[in-house]
Design a protein around this motif. Structure first.
Motif, mmCIF file in Angstrom:
data_model
loop_
_atom_site.group_PDB
_atom_site.id
_atom_site.type_symbol
_atom_site.label_atom_id
_atom_site.label_comp_id
_atom_site.label_asym_id
_atom_site.label_seq_id
_atom_site.Cartn_x
_atom_site.Cartn_y
_atom_site.Cartn_z
ATOM 1 N N VAL A 20 0.838 -1.205 0.000
ATOM 2 C CA VAL A 20 0.000 0.000 0.000
ATOM 3 C C VAL A 20 0.871 1.252 0.000
ATOM 4 C CG1 VAL A 20 -1.635 1.361 1.358
ATOM 5 C CG2 VAL A 20 -1.998 -1.100 1.068
ATOM 6 N N VAL A 21 1.914 1.239 0.826
ATOM 7 C CA VAL A 21 2.819 2.402 0.894
ATOM 8 C C VAL A 21 3.476 2.637 -0.462
ATOM 9 C CG1 VAL A 21 4.980 3.256 1.870
ATOM 10 C CG2 VAL A 21 3.241 2.249 3.365
ATOM 11 N N ILE A 22 3.954 1.557 -1.078
ATOM 12 C CA ILE A 22 4.597 1.681 -2.398
ATOM 13 C C ILE A 22 3.604 2.239 -3.420
ATOM 14 C CG2 ILE A 22 5.564 0.378 -4.329
ATOM 15 C CD1 ILE A 22 6.825 -1.503 -2.258
ATOM 16 N N ALA A 23 2.370 1.738 -3.391
ATOM 17 C CA ALA A 23 1.345 2.211 -4.332
ATOM 18 C C ALA A 23 1.043 3.688 -4.119
ATOM 19 C CB ALA A 23 0.076 1.377 -4.177
ATOM 20 N N VAL A 24 0.934 4.088 -2.842
ATOM 21 C CA VAL A 24 0.657 5.493 -2.528
ATOM 22 C C VAL A 24 1.807 6.375 -2.995
ATOM 23 C CG1 VAL A 24 0.381 7.153 -0.647
ATOM 24 C CG2 VAL A 24 -0.904 5.011 -0.607
ATOM 25 N N LEU A 25 3.050 5.942 -2.736
ATOM 26 C CA LEU A 25 4.223 6.719 -3.162
ATOM 27 C C LEU A 25 4.275 6.831 -4.683
ATOM 28 C CD1 LEU A 25 6.981 5.390 -0.727
ATOM 29 C CD2 LEU A 25 5.879 7.638 -0.685
ATOM 30 N N ALA A 26 3.915 5.756 -5.366
ATOM 31 C CA ALA A 26 3.909 5.782 -6.832
ATOM 32 C C ALA A 26 2.879 6.777 -7.355
ATOM 33 C CB ALA A 26 3.625 4.383 -7.376
ATOM 34 N N VAL A 27 1.701 6.768 -6.726
ATOM 35 C CA VAL A 27 0.648 7.710 -7.134
ATOM 36 C C VAL A 27 1.094 9.150 -6.870
ATOM 37 C CG1 VAL A 27 -1.676 8.525 -6.612
ATOM 38 C CG2 VAL A 27 -1.241 6.076 -6.857
ATOM 39 N N LEU A 28 1.680 9.391 -5.716
ATOM 40 C CA LEU A 28 2.167 10.736 -5.385
ATOM 41 C C LEU A 28 3.269 11.169 -6.340
ATOM 42 C CD1 LEU A 28 2.265 10.570 -1.469
ATOM 43 C CD2 LEU A 28 0.649 11.842 -2.890
ATOM 44 N N TYR A 29 4.131 10.223 -6.669
ATOM 45 C CA TYR A 29 5.234 10.493 -7.596
ATOM 46 C C TYR A 29 4.694 10.930 -8.962
ATOM 47 C CZ TYR A 29 9.454 9.449 -10.388
ATOM 48 O OH TYR A 29 10.525 9.520 -11.231
ATOM 49 N N LEU A 30 3.739 10.165 -9.467
ATOM 50 C CA LEU A 30 3.153 10.503 -10.762
ATOM 51 C C LEU A 30 2.336 11.798 -10.688
ATOM 52 C CD1 LEU A 30 2.040 6.993 -12.048
ATOM 53 C CD2 LEU A 30 3.921 8.403 -12.879
ATOM 54 N N ALA A 31 1.672 12.013 -9.550
ATOM 55 C CA ALA A 31 0.889 13.243 -9.382
ATOM 56 C C ALA A 31 1.799 14.458 -9.397
ATOM 57 C CB ALA A 31 0.095 13.192 -8.082
ATOM 58 N N LEU A 226 12.364 22.816 -5.672
ATOM 59 C CA LEU A 226 11.957 21.416 -5.571
ATOM 60 C C LEU A 226 13.153 20.521 -5.908
ATOM 61 C CD1 LEU A 226 8.520 21.621 -7.417
ATOM 62 C CD2 LEU A 226 8.871 21.313 -4.959
ATOM 63 N N PRO A 227 13.166 19.297 -5.401
ATOM 64 C CA PRO A 227 14.287 18.386 -5.698
ATOM 65 C C PRO A 227 14.204 17.849 -7.127
ATOM 66 C CG PRO A 227 12.656 17.291 -4.332
ATOM 67 C CD PRO A 227 12.218 18.712 -4.440
ATOM 68 N N PRO A 228 15.076 18.273 -8.022
ATOM 69 C CA PRO A 228 14.977 17.863 -9.425
ATOM 70 C C PRO A 228 15.139 16.367 -9.642
ATOM 71 C CG PRO A 228 17.053 18.992 -9.019
ATOM 72 C CD PRO A 228 16.230 19.169 -7.791
ATOM 73 N N LYS A 229 15.887 15.696 -8.769
ATOM 74 C CA LYS A 229 16.094 14.254 -8.945
ATOM 75 C C LYS A 229 14.803 13.467 -8.757
ATOM 76 C CE LYS A 229 21.024 14.100 -7.845
ATOM 77 N NZ LYS A 229 22.067 13.527 -6.964
ATOM 78 N N ILE A 230 13.836 14.076 -8.099
ATOM 79 C CA ILE A 230 12.525 13.441 -7.927
ATOM 80 C C ILE A 230 11.530 13.966 -8.952
ATOM 81 C CG2 ILE A 230 10.559 13.159 -6.369
ATOM 82 C CD1 ILE A 230 12.515 13.310 -4.040
ATOM 83 N N VAL A 231 11.462 15.291 -9.086
ATOM 84 C CA VAL A 231 10.435 15.924 -9.911
ATOM 85 C C VAL A 231 10.651 15.684 -11.406
ATOM 86 C CG1 VAL A 231 9.387 18.121 -10.559
ATOM 87 C CG2 VAL A 231 10.003 17.692 -8.176
ATOM 88 N N ILE A 232 11.865 15.883 -11.883
ATOM 89 C CA ILE A 232 12.110 15.848 -13.320
ATOM 90 C C ILE A 232 11.910 14.459 -13.931
ATOM 91 C CG2 ILE A 232 13.793 16.299 -15.148
ATOM 92 C CD1 ILE A 232 12.488 18.778 -13.765
ATOM 93 N N PRO A 233 12.418 13.390 -13.323
ATOM 94 C CA PRO A 233 12.118 12.064 -13.901
ATOM 95 C C PRO A 233 10.623 11.769 -13.953
ATOM 96 C CG PRO A 233 13.947 11.912 -12.360
ATOM 97 C CD PRO A 233 13.379 13.288 -12.208
ATOM 98 N N ALA A 234 9.894 12.197 -12.907
ATOM 99 C CA ALA A 234 8.442 11.975 -12.893
ATOM 100 C C ALA A 234 7.761 12.762 -14.003
ATOM 101 C CB ALA A 234 7.867 12.376 -11.535
ATOM 102 N N ALA A 235 8.115 14.034 -14.130
ATOM 103 C CA ALA A 235 7.525 14.872 -15.178
ATOM 104 C C ALA A 235 7.922 14.386 -16.563
ATOM 105 C CB ALA A 235 7.947 16.325 -14.979
ATOM 106 N N SER A 236 9.153 13.906 -16.691
ATOM 107 C CA SER A 236 9.628 13.385 -17.971
ATOM 108 C C SER A 236 8.842 12.149 -18.376
ATOM 109 C CB SER A 236 11.122 13.055 -17.868
ATOM 110 O OG SER A 236 11.617 12.570 -19.099
ATOM 111 N N PHE A 237 8.533 11.298 -17.404
ATOM 112 C CA PHE A 237 7.727 10.100 -17.682
ATOM 113 C C PHE A 237 6.329 10.487 -18.148
ATOM 114 C CE2 PHE A 237 4.755 6.786 -16.189
ATOM 115 C CZ PHE A 237 5.228 5.708 -16.936
#
Length: 332
Positions: A20-31, A226-237
């Protein structure tokens, strides 16, 4: 599955909780990625092109004489709306100004992020005064060109190639100048990396960035904190899903390595949006004949407004080298 069945209740609960935690983090990451994508690359259409974006360089320089003269020229001169189809079948629009000099030279003036055709009038006016025809395209997601998303120059490069080919098809003897500013500068550099007809005489890029990934990483750090190592890969995806490419693919530097188009690089040394450090990187990457000019005291994309004499003296010198000697036309 059998192994899961023999686990204790506590072990099963732990595995479920982790999932559940992984799923929530994935959703937040994509959001988070989608939010950045929406802000940066959502449609930038405006209801009224005469009203500048809030706190834009056009709003801040509303009293600038060069800008006002350009607007007046744009509003009062005869112009015609033209269109082509993109490779995906979307309608792309542009405004063309045909010069009474009957010149065979066209200047394609390419606007920046969130901008509209009218805001390229200071550039278009000067090329028109030099006897040239002018084409000002709407890039994807801007003004009247169809697209739900902005591509920061990467997909636009193919659209500019198609605009070039449409001009060549109309007149095989045409000579073409590509001149872009900010995102338009990046579009210009990216375009020169494509296989272009020999009709393209030269390019002028003003304060363009090294690549889409690089400018977004920089903005993540300096503007959004914002931390680019988190935000940019997500936005790029997300961009890959929506726009068809990852940010890292959209590189001015890599395109310039393939360029055969003589290119003039212009950048203000007080640019706090696309930092001056970008200039040397793209200049070094360019495989074609090239020159660079640093406008001292100029902030982002205002070199032509604040220092018009210096700006056009520099451009004219480049035209003398790569346009006039090959294709004599009416000069200013």
């Amino acid at each position: 599955m059998l192994n899961y069945l023999v686990l204790t209740y506590a072990q099963k609960a732990t595995i479920t909780a982790v999932a559940v935690v992984i799923a929530v983090l994935a959703v937040l990451y994509l959001a988070l990625g989608f939010l950045f994508f929406k802000i940066a690359l959502g449609s930038k259409r405006r209801k009224d092109e005469t009203v500048p974006c809030k706190d834009s360089l056009f709003e801040r320089n509303a009293d600038n004489k060069t800008l006002r003269d350009g607007y007046k020229w744009y509003d009062e001169n005869y112009k015609q709306s033209v269109s082509i189809k993109s490779r995906e079948g979307k309608t792309l629009h542009a405004m063309e100004f045909r010069n009474p000099s009957n010149s065979n030279v066209w200047a394609i003036c390419i606007h920046g992020w969130t901008n509209v055709k009218r805001e390229m009038s200071a550039y278009a006016m000067e090329y028109y005064r030099r006897g040239f025809n002018v084409l000002i395209p709407d890039l994807r997601g801007h003004d009247s060109s169809e697209s739900r998303y902005v591509s920061m120059g990467w997909l636009d490069r193919l659209d500019i190639v198609d605009w070039i080919n449409s001009l060549v098809q109309e007149n095989p003897k045409v000579k073409i100048i590509i001149h872009g500013v900010s995102m338009g500068g990046a579009t210009t550099m990216m375009t020169t990396g494509e296989e272009l007809p020999s009709n393209v005489a030269l390019a002028v890029e003003d304060c363009g960035y090294c690549g889409v990934k690089e400018i977004f990483v920089d903005q993540c750090i300096r503007k959004y904190h914002l931390p680019p190592k988190i935000v940019i890969p997500a936005a790029s995806f997300v961009n890959k899903l929506m726009n068809g490419f990852f940010f890292g693919e959209a590189s001015s530097v890599e395109q310039l390595k393939k360029s055969k188009t003589p290119t003039l690089f212009i950048h203000g040394d007080k640019d706090d949006f696309v930092l001056i450090e970008n200039l040397q990187v793209v200049f070094d990457a360019c495989a074609a004949p090239k020159e660079k000019h640093i406008v001292k005291g100029a902030e982002h994309a205002v070199s032509v407004l604040w220092f018009p004499e210096e700006y056009w003296k520099t451009v004219d010198a480049f035209l003398d080298k790569y346009l006039y000697k090959e294709a004599p036309v009416a000069q200013k």
